[in-house]
Design a protein around this motif. Structure first.
Motif, mmCIF file in Angstrom:
data_model
loop_
_atom_site.group_PDB
_atom_site.id
_atom_site.type_symbol
_atom_site.label_atom_id
_atom_site.label_comp_id
_atom_site.label_asym_id
_atom_site.label_seq_id
_atom_site.Cartn_x
_atom_site.Cartn_y
_atom_site.Cartn_z
ATOM 1 N N GLU A 103 0.842 -1.191 0.000
ATOM 2 C CA GLU A 103 0.000 0.000 0.000
ATOM 3 C C GLU A 103 0.880 1.245 0.000
ATOM 4 O O GLU A 103 1.697 1.440 0.900
ATOM 5 N N GLY A 123 0.927 4.611 0.930
ATOM 6 C CA GLY A 123 0.170 5.566 1.725
ATOM 7 C C GLY A 123 0.417 6.996 1.276
ATOM 8 O O GLY A 123 1.367 7.291 0.540
ATOM 9 N N GLY A 178 1.162 3.696 5.112
ATOM 10 C CA GLY A 178 1.293 2.615 4.149
ATOM 11 C C GLY A 178 2.548 1.794 4.410
ATOM 12 O O GLY A 178 3.364 2.114 5.281
#
Length: 263
Positions: free
Chosen positions: A68, A70, A199
Motif C-alpha cells: 500500500e 500511503g 502505508g
C-alpha cells in the motif's frame, strides 16, 4: 550532527520487475545487494553519481506482493538538465513508462511518472549532478512548525528553500554546506489539517553520520525518538522517527569499503 542524506528506501512487490524498470528507464546500475533471511536489499544509482549523491534502496520482503502506497509518502525527484525536460519525458513515454503528470500540466516546470508499484517519480530541471540522480525526497507532514523544528533541532539541518501556495507549502531541508549533488528533504504541509496514512510501500530516509554511537547519543540528548538503537542492530545502524512516524535510519558508512553494507 549534520549528516548527509545517504539513501531513500522504497519497498517493492516484484524486485526483478522494479530493478528492470529503474535500470532501463533511469539508467541506474546496481551498486550493492544484500540477501537476508526473507528479504533482499539492493542499492541503485547512476553510474557516475557524486560521493554525496543519494542512493535508491529497493527492499523486497518475501510474501509482500500487495503493498500500500500511503499518502504520508510523497515522491522522489530525479534530475534532468534544464531545457531537456520534455525530451527525457517523451523518451520515457516511448519506453512505455506510465504517465502521471505530463510537463504541460505542470507548466513545463516538472513532470511525474510512476514506477511499477505506483511510487511517484518527479522529474525536475537541474544543471547539477548526474542524469536521473535523486534531487529530493518528499514526505507529507501534519504540522510544518514541528517538522521544520525536528530537522533543525535533531539533525542540525537548514531550511534552504520554501514555496508557499494558497493551500499548501513546501519546505526544503538539508545540512549546512551540503554538496550541490546531495539530496534534500522536501516537507509538504497542507493547510487543511488533514492526516495521513503511512502505508507499507514507503520505507525510510537514511542519514549518513560520522560516528554512529556519538551521533545517536546526541539525538537522544535532543529528545529524538528511540525507535531502534544501535545496540539492537549490532551497532551497525539505528533508527529514529520524526513527529509523524516517518522512519529515519542512521548509518556510518566507509565510502572506500568493498561493500556498502556495514555487515
Amino acid at each position: 550532527m549534520e549528516g548527509t542524506l545517504d539513501h531513500t528506501m522504497l519497498r517493492v512487490s516484484d524486485l526483478e520487475e522494479s530493478l528492470d524498470w529503474y535500470q532501463t528507464h533511469l539508467e541506474y546500475e546496481e551498486k550493492d545487494r544484500h540477501e537476508g533471511d526473507g528479504f533482499t536489499i539492493v542499492y541503485l544509482g547512476p553510474e557516475d553519481m557524486h560521493e554525496d549523491g543519494a542512493l535508491l534502496e529497493l527492499t523486497h520482503n518475501e510474501g509482500a506482493d500487495d503493498l500500500e502506497v500511503g499518502d504520508a509518502w510523497g515522491h522522489i525527484a530525479v534530475r534532468v538538465p534544464d531545457g531537456e525536460l520534455e525530451e527525457h519525458y517523451e523518451q520515457l513515454m516511448d519506453e512505455g513508462v506510465e504517465d502521471y503528470r505530463d510537463p504541460e500540466s505542470c507548466d513545463y516546470n516538472y513532470a511525474f511518472v510512476t514506477d511499477p508499484d505506483g511510487h511517484e517519480i518527479e522529474i525536475v530541471k537541474r544543471d547539477v549532478g548526474a542524469l536521473w540522480s535523486i534531487d529530493h525526497t518528499m514526505i507529507r507532514v501534519e504540522d510544518a512548525d514541528e517538522a521544520i523544528g525536528f530537522w533543525t533541532r535533531k539533525f542540525g539541518y537548514d531550511e534552504v528553500g520554501r514555496w508557499e501556495a494558497d493551500s499548501f507549502a513546501n519546505y526544503f531541508m538539508e545540512p549546512t554546506d551540503a554538496a550541490e549533488e546531495a539530496m534534500s528533504v522536501e516537507l509538504t504541509y497542507n493547510y487543511d489539517g488533514r492526516s495521513y496514512d503511512m502505508g507499507d510501500a514507503w520505507g525510510h530516509l537514511c542519514v549518513r553520520v560520522d560516528d554512529l554511537a556519538d551521533d545517536w547519543d546526541q539525538l537522544m540528548t535532543r529528545e529524538a525518538d528511540d525507535y531502534r538503537d544501535p545496540e539492537s542492530n549490532d551497532n551497525m545502524y539505528a533508527f529514529t522517527t520524526d513527529q509523524d512516524g516517518h522512519e529515519i535510519e542512521l548509518i556510518e558508512r566507509d565510502l572506500e569499503a568493498d561493500s556498502l553494507f556495514p555487515f
